[in-house]
Design a protein around this motif. Structure first.
Motif, PDB file in Angstrom:
ATOM      1  N   THR A 742       0.846  -1.195   0.000  1.00  0.00           N
ATOM      2  CA  THR A 742       0.000   0.000   0.000  1.00  0.00           C
ATOM      3  C   THR A 742       0.880   1.242   0.000  1.00  0.00           C
ATOM      4  O   THR A 742       2.042   1.205   0.417  1.00  0.00           O
ATOM      5  CB  THR A 742      -0.907   0.022   1.249  1.00  0.00           C
ATOM      6  N   PRO A 743       0.354   2.389  -0.446  1.00  0.00           N
ATOM      7  CA  PRO A 743       1.161   3.627  -0.495  1.00  0.00           C
ATOM      8  C   PRO A 743       1.668   4.053   0.877  1.00  0.00           C
ATOM      9  O   PRO A 743       2.752   4.635   0.975  1.00  0.00           O
ATOM     10  CB  PRO A 743       0.195   4.649  -1.093  1.00  0.00           C
ATOM     11  N   ASP A 744       0.874   3.810   1.947  1.00  0.00           N
ATOM     12  CA  ASP A 744       1.287   4.278   3.267  1.00  0.00           C
ATOM     13  C   ASP A 744       2.573   3.622   3.744  1.00  0.00           C
ATOM     14  O   ASP A 744       3.349   4.236   4.468  1.00  0.00           O
ATOM     15  CB  ASP A 744       0.173   4.009   4.287  1.00  0.00           C
ATOM     16  N   HIS A 745       2.804   2.383   3.362  1.00  0.00           N
ATOM     17  CA  HIS A 745       4.005   1.676   3.815  1.00  0.00           C
ATOM     18  C   HIS A 745       5.048   1.534   2.712  1.00  0.00           C
ATOM     19  O   HIS A 745       6.221   1.762   2.948  1.00  0.00           O
ATOM     20  CB  HIS A 745       3.630   0.285   4.348  1.00  0.00           C
ATOM     21  N   GLY A 746       4.615   1.138   1.537  1.00  0.00           N
ATOM     22  CA  GLY A 746       5.568   0.891   0.457  1.00  0.00           C
ATOM     23  C   GLY A 746       5.872   2.108  -0.384  1.00  0.00           C
ATOM     24  O   GLY A 746       6.831   2.084  -1.177  1.00  0.00           O
ATOM     25  N   GLY A 747       5.080   3.157  -0.240  1.00  0.00           N
ATOM     26  CA  GLY A 747       5.326   4.368  -1.014  1.00  0.00           C
ATOM     27  C   GLY A 747       5.225   4.122  -2.500  1.00  0.00           C
ATOM     28  O   GLY A 747       4.492   3.250  -2.982  1.00  0.00           O
ATOM     29  N   GLU A 748       5.999   4.891  -3.259  1.00  0.00           N
ATOM     30  CA  GLU A 748       5.933   4.772  -4.714  1.00  0.00           C
ATOM     31  C   GLU A 748       6.514   3.458  -5.226  1.00  0.00           C
ATOM     32  O   GLU A 748       6.286   3.070  -6.367  1.00  0.00           O
ATOM     33  CB  GLU A 748       6.666   5.951  -5.363  1.00  0.00           C
ATOM     34  N   TYR A 749       7.296   2.779  -4.380  1.00  0.00           N
ATOM     35  CA  TYR A 749       7.892   1.508  -4.787  1.00  0.00           C
ATOM     36  C   TYR A 749       7.157   0.309  -4.180  1.00  0.00           C
ATOM     37  O   TYR A 749       7.729  -0.758  -4.004  1.00  0.00           O
ATOM     38  CB  TYR A 749       9.371   1.452  -4.373  1.00  0.00           C
ATOM     39  N   ARG A 750       5.904   0.482  -3.839  1.00  0.00           N
ATOM     40  CA  ARG A 750       5.155  -0.583  -3.163  1.00  0.00           C
ATOM     41  C   ARG A 750       5.063  -1.854  -4.000  1.00  0.00           C
ATOM     42  O   ARG A 750       4.979  -2.951  -3.454  1.00  0.00           O
ATOM     43  CB  ARG A 750       3.756  -0.087  -2.810  1.00  0.00           C
ATOM     44  N   ALA A 751       5.086  -1.706  -5.323  1.00  0.00           N
ATOM     45  CA  ALA A 751       5.002  -2.898  -6.181  1.00  0.00           C
ATOM     46  C   ALA A 751       6.300  -3.699  -6.179  1.00  0.00           C
ATOM     47  O   ALA A 751       6.348  -4.817  -6.702  1.00  0.00           O
ATOM     48  CB  ALA A 751       4.645  -2.490  -7.609  1.00  0.00           C
ATOM     49  N   SER A 752       7.358  -3.127  -5.609  1.00  0.00           N
ATOM     50  CA  SER A 752       8.650  -3.822  -5.593  1.00  0.00           C
ATOM     51  C   SER A 752       8.673  -4.971  -4.595  1.00  0.00           C
ATOM     52  O   SER A 752       9.520  -5.859  -4.680  1.00  0.00           O
ATOM     53  CB  SER A 752       9.775  -2.841  -5.253  1.00  0.00           C
ATOM     54  N   TYR A 753       7.751  -4.957  -3.611  1.00  0.00           N
ATOM     55  CA  TYR A 753       7.749  -6.004  -2.584  1.00  0.00           C
ATOM     56  C   TYR A 753       6.997  -7.224  -3.129  1.00  0.00           C
ATOM     57  O   TYR A 753       5.775  -7.223  -3.254  1.00  0.00           O
ATOM     58  CB  TYR A 753       7.093  -5.478  -1.311  1.00  0.00           C
ATOM     59  N   LEU A 754       7.775  -8.265  -3.442  1.00  0.00           N
ATOM     60  CA  LEU A 754       7.210  -9.442  -4.113  1.00  0.00           C
ATOM     61  C   LEU A 754       6.772 -10.529  -3.134  1.00  0.00           C
ATOM     62  O   LEU A 754       5.845 -11.273  -3.414  1.00  0.00           O
ATOM     63  CB  LEU A 754       8.246 -10.017  -5.081  1.00  0.00           C
ATOM     64  N   ASP A 755       7.441 -10.618  -2.003  1.00  0.00           N
ATOM     65  CA  ASP A 755       7.125 -11.699  -1.071  1.00  0.00           C
ATOM     66  C   ASP A 755       7.684 -11.326   0.301  1.00  0.00           C
ATOM     67  O   ASP A 755       8.616 -10.531   0.421  1.00  0.00           O
ATOM     68  CB  ASP A 755       7.754 -13.023  -1.535  1.00  0.00           C
ATOM     69  N   ALA A 756       7.079 -11.896   1.340  1.00  0.00           N
ATOM     70  CA  ALA A 756       7.578 -11.752   2.708  1.00  0.00           C
ATOM     71  C   ALA A 756       7.841 -13.152   3.244  1.00  0.00           C
ATOM     72  O   ALA A 756       6.952 -14.010   3.212  1.00  0.00           O
ATOM     73  CB  ALA A 756       6.564 -11.018   3.594  1.00  0.00           C
ATOM     74  N   GLN A 757       9.049 -13.399   3.716  1.00  0.00           N
ATOM     75  CA  GLN A 757       9.444 -14.745   4.149  1.00  0.00           C
ATOM     76  C   GLN A 757       9.904 -14.715   5.598  1.00  0.00           C
ATOM     77  O   GLN A 757      10.643 -13.824   6.015  1.00  0.00           O
ATOM     78  CB  GLN A 757      10.578 -15.260   3.246  1.00  0.00           C
ATOM     79  N   LEU A 758       9.455 -15.696   6.357  1.00  0.00           N
ATOM     80  CA  LEU A 758       9.827 -15.804   7.764  1.00  0.00           C
ATOM     81  C   LEU A 758      11.279 -16.265   7.872  1.00  0.00           C
ATOM     82  O   LEU A 758      11.669 -17.269   7.279  1.00  0.00           O
ATOM     83  CB  LEU A 758       8.910 -16.799   8.467  1.00  0.00           C
TER      84      LEU A 758
END
Length: 862
Positions: A742-758
């Motif tokens: 979302t824009p609030d957390h990822g800003g303009e590069y929010r689409a760059s976050y592809l996955d979150a891994q533990l």
């Protein structure tokens, strides 16, 4: 190789005893059990026999041998011993006093040649000595003259391996040649044959694909092929016998009997020296045919059985000469055919034998450990244990036995510790009266006191490596930790008896120091006498009780103090404590007092660096476990750095830029040298490249690069196996990724976050009780991003060795558990501080508990 050879012989002897018993019972119980029962027995036995050879060294830990046979001393002495052999050869280097080198690889005539070990040195009379040793051959070259010694156990095991390979792969080659020759002399089956095949498919219930041919080479119907099965019919097979033959081969196909024959061939090849295995293989192959007959005839009346028997007798004259052992055949030799004929006419009910099957399976697993070969002398390097609990008051120690192979690979062992079934092998032993409780510091053993036991074993998440020695009654007479014992220096009621370690004073370390008393609780007072007074503290300067402790000081440490007392550049001191006594006092300059080296000076320093030149080490670019820098082998580190200094530089290296930082500067290893200089080594995305400045990058430095890149991985462990919590963490990862998209957390590069891994998860003891059913977990996660350049870099953010972006924030999960272990509600929250909670004041504890309660009420991720 001696260990492999004794494992092989012991395993085969154990299985041989079980095979002899089963073959005896097979004759005595003829007709009592269905052939399918015996097929399952042979199948399980052969699977265990195949798997047991590589697994015996592990299984022997928890399946003790019933019969131990002493290994002859000639076997032990004739085998290559890589531990003791390597140590003895390096002792020669030390005795020569002329330096030397050794390792697992040598470069000869410009080529890398691998050995179990090699050493190269100049002996006491000035001769050049090169020793190369492996499982099979030891060569010693002195001034160009070479002598050879053959390790006969290695040669014997090599003969075994070559023979086993020849038998197995030779059988495959013979099968391949037979298949090729048979298909060349075959023609596709006609419509009548295909119609008969379709009819028998319906009767047998086999829907696996198969090709049907008429072949002039064979004289009996057969099935061949593992992935692409083919049924071959002789040219003269017609009439009623055609349907019977097709039904027989389709039953083989349904049971995947060609694969079963391949397993028989594999086990026979692995145990080719054991005649009982050959007898078992022959019996198992015969039972393949009996099982097929039984499946076809169990629903037929006596007339049907007689018709089937006549077809079988008609095929006796055909024989199966020249056929591959990896194909089925409708007929067999005279003895086998008559045995099948008797079984065909036996319509008596057969037992299912479930209890007997369970007993047979258990016997198969235990048979490999029936016989054990033990060396006449103990070999401590082959023993070990993962110690999970040690309680002198209760008089018990809990541990998981380990093998030498497990201890030789710490990373793999750590992963195994956190696997789901590791602790299922845990044992508990009573401590014998007067049992030695020890820890290890720089190769020597020292006593463990109850406080160090609590801080080392009791506070560990999963346990610590060590050794447990039992007496004949199964009681522990010695428990020794492989590493040094720990003390949480900010805790109360410390006991330094037997403790070994280093205390850094002041600054990052364990206490604040001054030559005169300063504010209460921050004292290091020493006047050159035989004792020193300290008040240990945490890294953050916290202290539970402000208790002062007096430690004895050795004469050597007092002399070192006298030499350092007037040093004007001293920022602090390092106290080395051995067995509760201060044995060394070293001065530490301020980190700012260390002068950075220019690129040219850095290369010069790297090329001559020795482990003893390093005064201190620090790492930046991510978190590392406490003691990571202290635990580095400085001699080995210096060797890597010397090797890197001679590597070529990257041509036309780039200048300073953000991309350059990602390529070369994600992680930094700082070495503070005793001459007052600082050597900084950088690593980034560029594989196997280590930099010493923004423009000087060294290529082909895999060892040093991996050390720097993987430093932060030491903090990343998933120590929780609870399925309910792991399921919650899956949701946490999904929701966190959605939040950062979302824009609030990822800003303009929010689409760059592809996955979150533990990457890390552990159960924590909260600073204050959160409720009887509320559990607290600390976790970390890494983001997979399309380009690290797009990540929001802050002071706390960092990148792990897999190039996953970490925010560096302290994340916690509060979970309320139900009585059945389910998670009723959960919530995550962030907090500015991290454990240990013991150093927190009351206000911090209260604020943390409030955050956890709010997270549960709110639910979801923050």
């Amino acid at each position: 190789m001696a260990e492999n050879l004794t494992h092989l012989l012991a395993t085969s002897l154990g299985f041989g005893a079980l095979i002899a018993l089963l073959l005896f019972l097979r004759r005595r119980l003829e007709g009592r059990f269905a052939p399918t029962w015996w097929r399952q027995v042979w199948t399980w036995l052969m699977v265990v026999m195949f798997l047991y050879l590589p697994a015996r060294s592990f299984l022997a830990v928890w399946v003790p041998s019933l019969v131990d046979v002493a290994t002859p001393q000639a076997v032990v002495e004739g085998a290559y011993d890589r531990v003791n052999g390597y140590s003895r050869d390096h002792e020669r280097i030390v005795e020569a006093g002329s330096g030397g080198a050794g390792g697992a690889m040598a470069t000869i005539d410009g080529e890398n040649i691998w050995f179990r070990h090699h050493v190269h040195y100049e002996d006491t009379v000035g001769r050049d000595v090169l020793i190369r040793d492996n499982d099979y051959l030891r060569t010693v070259t002195i001034d160009g003259a070479t002598t050879y010694t053959v390790h006969w156990t290695g040669a014997a095991y090599l003969v075994y391996e070559l023979t086993a390979a020849a038998l197995f792969f030779g059988g495959l080659v013979r099968y391949g040649l037979f298949r090729r020759r048979a298909l060349r002399q075959s023609v596709p089956a006609g419509e009548e044959d295909l119609a008969a095949l379709a009819e028998q498919r319906r009767v047998v219930g086999c829907d696996r694909p198969v090709e049907l041919y008429r072949c002039t080479l064979v004289h009996t119907p057969l099935l061949m092929g593992f992935l692409h099965p083919v049924i071959l019919l002789p040219q003269g097979q017609t009439g009623g016998s055609l349907g019977t033959a097709l039904a027989h081969e389709l039953t083989h196909l349904k049971h995947r009997d060609t694969g079963y024959l391949l397993l028989i061939s594999l086990v026979r090849s692995l145990h080719w020296f054991n005649p009982l295995v050959w007898l078992m293989a022959r019996r198992a192959r015969q039972d393949v045919e009996l099982c097929c007959d039984y499946e076809l005839l169990k629903a037929r009346d006596e007339a049907g059985r007689r018709a089937y028997g006549r077809t079988l007798l008609d095929q006796m004259t055909a024989g199966e000469h020249g056929l591959s052992r990896l194909t089925t055949g409708f007929s067999g030799d005279k003895r086998e055919v008559f045995a099948r004929f008797r079984a065909i006419m036996d319509s008596s009910p057969k037992r299912r034998g479930r209890a007997a099957m369970a007993a047979a399976m258990a016997a198969a697993v235990l048979a490999g450990s029936l016989v054990g070969c033990q060396a006449e002398a103990d070999r401590p390097e082959g023993d070990g244990a993962w110690i999970t609990a040690l309680d002198p008051e209760a008089g018990t120690v809990a541990y998981v036995p380990l093998t030498r192979e497990q201890l030789s690979d710490p990373d793999a062992l750590w992963d195994e510790v956190f696997s789901g079934d590791f602790l299922s092998r845990e044992r508990t032993a009573e401590l014998a009266e007067g049992a030695s409780l020890l820890h290890t510091w720089e190769g020597e053993a020292y006593s463990l006191n109850p406080v160090t036991i609590q801080h080392t074993v009791g506070m560990s998440q999963a346990g610590v490596p060590g050794e447990v020695v039992l007496d004949g009654a199964g009681r522990a007479v010695r428990v020794q930790l492989s590493d040094s014992a720990h003390l949480a220096l900010d805790g109360a009621g410390l006991d330094f008896t037997g403790w070994c370690g280093r205390i850094e004073l002041p600054g990052p370390g364990a206490a604040l120091l001054s030559s005169i008393p300063v504010e209460p609780g921050s004292i290091f007072f020493y006047d050159g006498g035989d004792s020193v007074t300290i008040d240990p503290q945490s890294r953050q300067g916290a202290d539970s009780d402000h208790t002062q402790y007096t430690l004895p000081v050795s004469a050597e440490a007092a002399q070192a103090w006298a030499e350092l007392e007037n040093a004007d550049w001293t920022y602090g001191y390092t106290l080395t404590v051995v067995d509760g006594t201060v044995t060394q006092i070293e001065a530490r300059p301020s980190p700012g007092a260390y002068l950075p080296l220019s690129p040219s000076d850095a290369l010069e320093a790297m090329s001559d660096l020795q482990g003893g030149d390093i005064a201190d080490i620090s790492f930046s670019g991510g978190p590392v476990t406490v003691g990571w820098a202290e635990g580095l082998d400085r001699d080995e580190l210096a060797r890597m750095i010397r090797q890197a200094a001679g590597q070529p530089q990257v041509p036309k290296a780039g200048t300073h830029s953000d991309e350059g930082f990602l390529d070369y500067g994600l992680w930094t290893l700082n070495l503070y040298l005793k001459d007052g200089s600082r050597l900084s080594l950088y690593a980034g995305r560029s594989e196997e490249q280590v930099s010493i400045s923004e423009t000087v990058h060294l290529q082909e430095c895999p060892e040093l690069y991996h050390l720097i890149r993987s430093a932060s991985d030491s903090t990343q462990h998933i120590a929780v196996t609870d399925p309910a919590i792991l399921e919650v963490m899956d949701q946490v990862l999904t929701d966190t990724l959605a939040l950062w998209n979302t824009p609030d957390h990822g800003g303009e590069y929010r689409a760059s976050y592809l996955d979150a891994q533990l990457t890390a998860l552990s159960l924590l003891e909260p600073p204050e009780p959160l409720g009887d059913s509320v559990a607290l977990y600390g976790y970390d996660l890494g983001f997979v991003v399309d380009d690290l350049f797009n990540a929001p870099w802050a002071d706390s953010s960092w990148v792990d060795s897999q190039l996953r972006y970490h925010t560096g924030l302290n994340a916690y999960l509060a979970a309320e558990r139900g009585g059945d272990g389910s998670v009723l509600r959960w919530g995550t929250f962030l907090h500015k501080c991290s454990p240990p909670f013991g150093s927190w004041d009351e206000e911090m504890r209260s604020a943390f508990s409030t955050s956890a309660a709010h997270a549960l009420e709110r639910g979801g991720v923050e």
